[in-house]
Design a protein around this motif. Structure first.
Motif, PDB file in Angstrom:
ATOM      1  N   ILE B  68      44.695  43.311  42.312  1.00 52.90           N
ATOM      2  CA  ILE B  68      43.983  44.449  41.727  1.00 52.90           C
ATOM      3  C   ILE B  68      42.508  44.301  42.043  1.00 52.90           C
ATOM      4  CG2 ILE B  68      43.234  45.414  39.513  1.00 52.90           C
ATOM      5  CD1 ILE B  68      45.982  44.879  38.412  1.00 52.90           C
ATOM      6  N   GLU B  69      41.900  45.363  42.541  1.00 54.33           N
ATOM      7  CA  GLU B  69      40.449  45.352  42.759  1.00 54.33           C
ATOM      8  C   GLU B  69      39.824  46.194  41.647  1.00 54.33           C
ATOM      9  OE1 GLU B  69      38.767  43.725  45.519  1.00 54.33           O
ATOM     10  OE2 GLU B  69      40.746  42.790  45.706  1.00 54.33           O
ATOM     11  N   THR B  70      38.675  45.732  41.168  1.00 50.20           N
ATOM     12  CA  THR B  70      38.079  46.373  39.993  1.00 50.20           C
ATOM     13  C   THR B  70      36.589  46.620  40.214  1.00 50.20           C
ATOM     14  OG1 THR B  70      37.492  44.255  39.034  1.00 50.20           O
ATOM     15  CG2 THR B  70      39.672  45.128  38.497  1.00 50.20           C
ATOM     16  N   THR B  71      35.995  47.296  39.260  1.00 52.79           N
ATOM     17  CA  THR B  71      34.559  47.570  39.361  1.00 52.79           C
ATOM     18  C   THR B  71      33.734  46.396  38.871  1.00 52.79           C
ATOM     19  OG1 THR B  71      34.565  48.572  37.174  1.00 52.79           O
ATOM     20  CG2 THR B  71      34.869  50.054  39.070  1.00 52.79           C
ATOM     21  N   GLY B  72      34.361  45.420  38.244  1.00 47.07           N
ATOM     22  CA  GLY B  72      33.589  44.277  37.752  1.00 47.07           C
ATOM     23  C   GLY B  72      34.513  43.229  37.178  1.00 47.07           C
ATOM     24  N   LEU B  73      33.926  42.315  36.416  1.00 49.31           N
ATOM     25  CA  LEU B  73      34.685  41.155  35.957  1.00 49.31           C
ATOM     26  C   LEU B  73      35.270  41.285  34.563  1.00 49.31           C
ATOM     27  CD1 LEU B  73      32.391  38.211  37.059  1.00 49.31           C
ATOM     28  CD2 LEU B  73      34.657  38.802  37.944  1.00 49.31           C
ATOM     29  N   ASN B  74      34.713  42.150  33.808  1.00 45.67           N
ATOM     30  CA  ASN B  74      35.039  42.181  32.392  1.00 45.67           C
ATOM     31  C   ASN B  74      36.067  43.254  32.073  1.00 45.67           C
ATOM     32  OD1 ASN B  74      35.115  42.430  29.638  1.00 45.67           O
ATOM     33  ND2 ASN B  74      32.878  42.192  29.376  1.00 45.67           N
ATOM     34  N   PRO B  75      37.271  42.857  31.726  1.00 47.73           N
ATOM     35  CA  PRO B  75      38.325  43.839  31.462  1.00 47.73           C
ATOM     36  C   PRO B  75      37.933  44.835  30.371  1.00 47.73           C
ATOM     37  CG  PRO B  75      39.241  41.627  31.538  1.00 47.73           C
ATOM     38  CD  PRO B  75      37.744  41.478  31.550  1.00 47.73           C
ATOM     39  N   ALA B  76      37.052  44.406  29.471  1.00 39.85           N
ATOM     40  CA  ALA B  76      36.683  45.302  28.383  1.00 39.85           C
ATOM     41  C   ALA B  76      35.772  46.420  28.870  1.00 39.85           C
ATOM     42  CB  ALA B  76      35.990  44.502  27.275  1.00 39.85           C
ATOM     43  N   ASP B  78      34.917  46.885  32.597  1.00 39.54           N
ATOM     44  CA  ASP B  78      35.140  47.327  33.978  1.00 39.54           C
ATOM     45  C   ASP B  78      36.539  47.908  34.155  1.00 39.54           C
ATOM     46  OD1 ASP B  78      32.557  46.556  34.936  1.00 39.54           O
ATOM     47  OD2 ASP B  78      33.224  44.476  34.712  1.00 39.54           O
ATOM     48  N   GLU B  79      36.707  48.543  35.340  1.00 35.91           N
ATOM     49  CA  GLU B  79      37.959  49.275  35.515  1.00 35.91           C
ATOM     50  C   GLU B  79      38.637  48.981  36.860  1.00 35.91           C
ATOM     51  OE1 GLU B  79      38.056  53.375  33.722  1.00 35.91           O
ATOM     52  OE2 GLU B  79      35.909  53.101  34.098  1.00 35.91           O
ATOM     53  N   VAL B 103      43.049  54.260  42.334  1.00 38.89           N
ATOM     54  CA  VAL B 103      43.018  55.009  41.063  1.00 38.89           C
ATOM     55  C   VAL B 103      41.571  55.285  40.663  1.00 38.89           C
ATOM     56  CG1 VAL B 103      45.238  54.168  40.237  1.00 38.89           C
ATOM     57  CG2 VAL B 103      43.161  52.858  39.733  1.00 38.89           C
ATOM     58  N   ARG B 104      41.400  56.316  39.849  1.00 41.09           N
ATOM     59  CA  ARG B 104      40.047  56.751  39.517  1.00 41.09           C
ATOM     60  C   ARG B 104      39.575  56.117  38.218  1.00 41.09           C
ATOM     61  NH1 ARG B 104      40.509  62.356  39.443  1.00 41.09           N
ATOM     62  NH2 ARG B 104      40.793  62.309  37.183  1.00 41.09           N
ATOM     63  N   PRO B 105      38.469  55.363  38.283  1.00 40.80           N
ATOM     64  CA  PRO B 105      37.920  54.829  37.050  1.00 40.80           C
ATOM     65  C   PRO B 105      37.209  55.948  36.295  1.00 40.80           C
ATOM     66  CG  PRO B 105      36.587  54.127  38.929  1.00 40.80           C
ATOM     67  CD  PRO B 105      37.654  55.035  39.463  1.00 40.80           C
ATOM     68  N   ALA B 106      37.069  55.783  34.990  1.00 31.03           N
ATOM     69  CA  ALA B 106      36.407  56.812  34.187  1.00 31.03           C
ATOM     70  C   ALA B 106      34.930  56.882  34.548  1.00 31.03           C
ATOM     71  CB  ALA B 106      36.586  56.519  32.703  1.00 31.03           C
ATOM     72  N   ALA B 107      34.311  55.678  34.700  1.00 30.54           N
ATOM     73  CA  ALA B 107      32.890  55.652  35.039  1.00 30.54           C
ATOM     74  C   ALA B 107      32.708  55.876  36.533  1.00 30.54           C
ATOM     75  CB  ALA B 107      32.281  54.317  34.624  1.00 30.54           C
ATOM     76  N   GLU B 108      31.519  56.337  36.874  1.00 33.08           N
ATOM     77  CA  GLU B 108      31.272  56.607  38.292  1.00 33.08           C
ATOM     78  C   GLU B 108      31.173  55.283  39.060  1.00 33.08           C
ATOM     79  OE1 GLU B 108      28.142  58.827  41.175  1.00 33.08           O
ATOM     80  OE2 GLU B 108      27.981  59.229  39.021  1.00 33.08           O
ATOM     81  N   LEU B 109      31.699  55.285  40.298  1.00 33.15           N
ATOM     82  CA  LEU B 109      31.681  54.090  41.130  1.00 33.15           C
ATOM     83  C   LEU B 109      30.315  53.954  41.786  1.00 33.15           C
ATOM     84  CD1 LEU B 109      33.900  52.044  41.879  1.00 33.15           C
ATOM     85  CD2 LEU B 109      34.234  53.340  43.988  1.00 33.15           C
TER      86      LEU B 109
END
Lengths: 625, 254
Positions: B68-76, B78-79, B103-109
């Motif tokens: 899984i690739e995410t926007t950051g490290l913190n599951p709380a 990041d997305e 998939v689309r994160p809620a916050a802007e990338l």
């Protein structure tokens, strides 16, 4: 939905045979691939198991074996295996084991078959029969070279103009003017077949000038008196370059082309020059103009430049070998002329023999001189040998200065043992053939390739006839020759920057003559002797061997291709060394081979290896041939 | 913005993966229970496929490598932006059956993140919410043991993403190739180490470095599907060298 595995796609894109696939096919393959890791030593496929996949090595190294457990091939990244089973049997034919930790791509059978059936270039590349691939390679090379593939009849512009031998010189001149030709074929009536006149000579413009006008002969002189008798001819289906070599060899500029013994026309040197880059003709012409050994030695750069150009033009190895042999032969002839000028006429007639690769017309640039003298039977050592020793020394030293190094095995006319009367030579060959031992024949193979280059060349023919007549009936002789022909074996192939031997050992370089062309020539010679062939050139011997049908079907052609390819690599290697200013040799560094050359060389080695097995089987002592 | 691969690479001060047998649930029993209690039908179907028993030999275990690739490290905070799955078994990595979702994160990338993942704003904007592809994802994973490199990330982010969307999280057994490397290269400090402190630089257990030790080829990182394939290959190599096809699943999962 197809998902792109980018790493797989990129790898395929960079490796043959995938690199030639259209993009959509490439993506379909990439999407069909599964993956498996194997630890070093792990078995990948076993003999006889169902063939499910075509394997491509992504990383690491894999060893492929024959059923009997001997090493068949060694592959690294980009290598592939399993096609044989997929295409032919549905069962694994060659077991495979990981030599190093390896990652393999698995292409399922349906995908492989789709590629194979739908993409010709791909199929050519992975074709299961190694020799088939080599055949394709060689036919592409031949297409690239007109001289190699064109037959001499394609050069014949118009029908030959003939004239009876009873006609006068004036009638001949009138006929030539009428027909607008520069040469006439002079014919005699054939008492046996009335409509097949016998060719008795050729008459050219030049003959009218030098033999009629200059000496002031009467215009009614019969043509038979001023023509050149004993015409050298060429059969219509021979290759253009063979016609060229015949002209070089006999120093003639017109060659009647015969079809079923009837003159079809005449090929002139000028016709051929349009085809040839005239390199070798130019060099040969230069050699005959030289007045001293110093001048001859000064021709060496021309010879080398000619060699480099021929190789660069992708001239077939067969032709390069013939042209270089024609040059070597010219050096010998000119040296002998110069020697006779210095030493005076010979006390008894002689024939100067070329042996080995020059006799076979398979010379390249790195070659030593192998020669011998056949002397008249009236030869008296006490009175005559000083002359012939001096003659041989003159020629041998001259050849050494012209780039043909002294024979390390001492097979030179300077050696008294190889300066014998014809009778002694006949006895010597009879002994070799009738009372052979592997030891006595160990260094004798070279004498079975003999050609007269100067003097009584009919004696060379007599010796060849004797060999051809006797050899075929002496199975012990053939067995000994076969045994000696098996002493040098080809390597298995290449792996990384090493040469791989059949037992898996590595070496850093390969002597391509010792491991390739020489054992091929040895093997072909045994078959040629067994069928009583008098041909000298290995390619010509192979043609006769194929006609004699003693090899399994197709194997003769395979050998032909293998010899051509190995010779071509050897020639290219020497040409590159020369061009780089390095002393050329026969040692090939695998690093310098392209992937394509490695594959094709390996194919050629496989062909040689299996041909050696067949030779061993066929000429077993005691087996009736 | 940080990126997961950075975390997987250095993992500074991250809690050491637990390895006590007591910490491992009885997964078949746990799945049976969850199949009965999960509210979302997709989750119920996922659990209903069951989990392999810990005693099963590895060669008989169906698996799926997941990245899984995410926007950051913190599951709380990041997305998830992309998910790659490669079904596998020890005998064969079924890369031909790979799945990949953006998939689309809620916050802007943010632009940096775009550069790292090679996913464009256009792709993100056209992408569905995780909820829309969850059914497909769970279907691929169902009945398989998930294989990851750094389990806290995949488990943590999926669990959080589901809690946010469904009001219930997700649990599943994983084989963590990073933890398998840690067993070899990060043993608990012995008495000498405790006395003198660690002097040598620790061996890297990040994905690329671990792969290199098994002579696996170097891949470009930061693509969920490539990393999933890379993880699958690493597990095959680890088992080939250090375990066996007969090794019980319980030896390696967590």
């Amino acid at each position: 939905m197809q998902v792109e595995q980018l790493e797989i796609l990129d790898f395929l894109r960079a490796h043959p045979p995938f690199d030639g696939l259209p993009e959509d096919a490439l993506q379909r393959v990439a999407a069909a691939i599964d993956v498996r890791y194997y630890k070093a030593g792990e078995q990948i496929v076993e003999f006889g198991q169902a063939s499910e996949f075509w394997h491509v090595v992504r990383s690491g190294a894999v060893e492929i074996f024959r059923r009997n457990g001997t090493l068949y091939n060694r592959l690294t990244a980009g290598g592939y295996f399993g096609e044989f089973g997929l295409l032919r049997h549905g069962r694994v034919r060659f077991p495979a084991r990981a030599l190093e930790d390896s990652l393999l791509y698995l292409i399922p059978q349906p995908m492989f078959l789709e590629l194979f059936d739908g993409n010709e270039a791909f199929a050519d590349h992975v074709e299961v029969e190694d020799r088939t691939r080599l055949r394709q390679v060689m036919s592409r090379r031949e297409d690239a070279n007109d001289l190699m593939s064109a037959t001499v009849d394609t050069l014949v512009g118009r029908a030959a103009v003939t004239l009876g031998s009873g006609a006068s010189a004036r009638e001949a001149a009138q006929r030539m003017t009428q027909e607008g030709v520069s040469s006439l074929l002079i014919v005699d009536d054939n008492p046996d077949v009335p409509d097949l006149p016998l060719l008795s000579g050729i008459l050219t413009d030049r003959d009218l000038r030098t033999r009629l006008l200059a000496p002031g002969l009467d215009h009614d002189t019969p043509v038979a008196e001023i023509m050149t008798p004993g015409v050298v001819t060429v059969a219509h289906n021979r290759l253009v370059f063979e016609a060229m070599l015949a002209m070089l060899r006999h120093n003639v500029h017109h060659l009647p082309v015969l079809k079923h013994q009837r003159p079809l026309g005449i090929v002139a040197l000028s016709d051929i020059i349009r085809y040839e880059s005239r390199n070798s003709l130019f060099v040969v012409g230069g050699i005959f103009r030289c007045q001293t050994v110093d001048e001859l030695a000064a021709r060496v750069p021309d010879v080398r430049a000619c060699f480099i150009r021929m190789v660069g033009e992708e001239t077939s190895a067969h032709m390069v070998g013939s042209a270089m042999a024609a040059i070597g032969r010219s050096f010998k002839q000119r040296l002998l002329e110069l020697a006779e000028a210095e030493l005076g006429p010979p006390p008894v007639p002689y024939c100067f023999l070329a042996l080995g690769s020059m006799a076979r017309q398979e010379q390249l640039i790195v070659t030593d001189q192998d020669n011998a003298l056949v002397l008249d039977d009236r030869f008296d050592p006490a009175r005559h040998d000083a002359y012939f020793e001096a003659l041989a020394t003159f020629v041998s030293d001259g050849l050494a200065r012209c780039g043909y190094s002294y024979c390390t095995g001492g097979v030179m006319a300077t050696n008294r043992q190889w300066r014998q009367p014809l009778k002694a030579w006949e006895r010597c060959f009879s002994d070799w053939i009738e009372r052979p031992t592997p030891g006595s024949l160990l260094n004798a193979a070279i004498f079975f390739d003999l050609d007269g280059v100067w003097g009584r060349s009919e004696w060379a023919e007599r010796l060849r006839e004797l060999i051809a007549r006797k050899a075929r009936g002496h199975s012990r002789f053939l067995a000994c020759m076969a045994r000696n022909a098996l002493l040098r074996t080809p390597p298995l192939g290449f792996f990384k920057d090493f040469v791989v031997e059949s037992d898996g050992r590595h070496s850093h370089a390969i002597n391509i003559k010792r491991r390739g062309t020489a054992p091929l020539a040895d093997l072909i010679r045994v078959h040629a002797l067994a069928i009583g062939s008098q041909a000298l050139n290995s390619f010509e011997r192979l043609r006769e061997i194929i006609d004699a049908a003693i090899l399994p079907l197709g194997r003769g052609q395979d050998l032909y291709d293998a010899l051509e390819f190995i010779s071509a690599v050897r020639a290219r290697h020497q040409a590159e060394d020369l061009a780089a200013g390095v002393d050329p040799d026969n040692s090939i560094d695998p690093e310098k081979l392209s992937e394509f050359e490695r594959k094709s060389l390996r194919d050629a080695f496989l062909i040689l290896g299996s041909a050696q097995k067949f030779l061993k089987y066929r000429y077993q002592p005691g087996r009736a041939n | 913005m940080l990126h997961l691969s950075h975390l997987k690479g250095t993992a500074p001060g991250r809690p050491r993966p637990g390895r006590g047998k007591a910490a491992r649930p009885d997964w078949p029993r746990r799945f049976a229970a969850l199949a009965a209690t999960a509210r979302d039908p997709r989750l119920r179907a996922f659990y209903a496929q069951g989990a392999a028993a810990g005693a099963t030999a590895l060669k008989d275990v169906p698996m799926a490598a997941l990245d899984i690739e995410t926007t950051g490290l913190n599951p709380a905070r990041d997305e998830i932006v992309s998910i790659g799955v490669v079904p596998m078994a020890l005998g064969r990595i079924r890369s031909s059956a790979s799945r990949y979702w953006v998939v689309r994160p809620a916050a802007e990338l943010k632009p940096e993140s775009v550069a790292i993942h090679a996913i464009t704003h256009g792709q993100i904007e056209a992408a569905p919410d995780l909820d829309a592809i969850l059914g497909e994802l769970l279907e691929v994973l169902a009945g398989r043991v998930v294989v990851v490199h750094c389990r806290d990330i995949e488990r943590g982010f999926l669990d959080t993403a589901l809690r946010t969307r469904l009001g219930e999280g997700i649990e599943f057994p994983v084989i963590d190739t990073m933890e398998l490397e840690a067993r070899l290269h990060r043993p608990p400090p012995g008495i000498l180490a405790r006395l003198f402190g660690r002097k040598t630089k620790p061996v890297s257990i990040r994905l690329a470095a671990s792969r290199a030790r098994y002579k696996l080829p170097r891949y470009r990182a930061h693509h969920a599907l490539t990393d999933a394939l890379a993880t699958a290959e690493l597990l095959q190599a680890q088992v080939a060298h250090r375990f066996s096809v007969e090794t019980a699943l319980a030896e390696v999962w967590g």
